[in-house]
Design a protein around this motif. Structure first.
Motif: not given
Length: 165
Positions: A7-13, A15-16, A85-88, A102-105
């Motif tokens: 959640k901290e790494n997710s942009k704009e909240k 759902n990844y 790092e984790w990338v989305s 999910f909106d992405g990964q």
């Protein structure tokens, strides 16, 4: 990765979906640098690296080996490096519908090498790929599907700058 970290790494909240991805080098590495890419069975002309979701209670490393066995028929690999790092990325609309909620990964990338004698077999129990090839790094973008290119460029640039590819 914990739910909190995702959640901290997710942009704009958004759902990844937690995911691992493997940049698979041929067993000829480091003498010859060729990267495995494969064409998806469910999306026409969508070439990509092997990847897949991380199951509940599973570590990223465990998911890496499981996904490689499920998608390319082998876990006979050596981990060369991990992206730090984790990338989305966001799914395009047509894929987002299939991947709801999910909106992405959000992905952990690994650079791995096939062990000598390892056999790739994409005719797995539930085939995800229709064909595959090993290509030089410079030719990757002749194949890779559009919505993954930004992440692929970022990760490949890192591994190149670190001297791995």
């Amino acid at each position: 990765m914990t739910d909190k970290e995702i959640k901290e790494n997710s942009k704009e909240k958004k759902n990844y979906r937690p995911n691992v991805a493997a940049i698979v080098l041929s067993a000829k590495y480091p003498e010859k640098c060729e990267i495995f890419i494969a064409s998806r069975t469910d999306v026409e002309n969508a070439w990509q690296f092997p990847q897949g979701g991380i199951d509940d209670g599973e570590s990223a490393n465990e998911a890496l080996y499981r996904e490689l066995e499920e998608e390319i028929g082998t876990r006979e690999i050596e981990i060369i490096a991990e992206y730090p790092e984790w990338v989305s990325y966001d799914f395009p609309p047509a894929i987002a519908k299939k991947m709801y909620p999910f909106d992405g990964q959000i992905q952990k990338y690994y650079l791995v090498k096939l062990k000598k004698g390892a056999k790739v077999n994409i005719n797995t129990e539930i085939p995800e790929f229709s064909e595959y090839k090993f290509v030089p790094t410079k030719n990757i973008y002749d194949y890779i599907t559009f919505f993954k290119r930004t992440v692929y460029k970022q990760v490949l640039k890192y591994f190149r700058n670190e001297g791995f590819i």
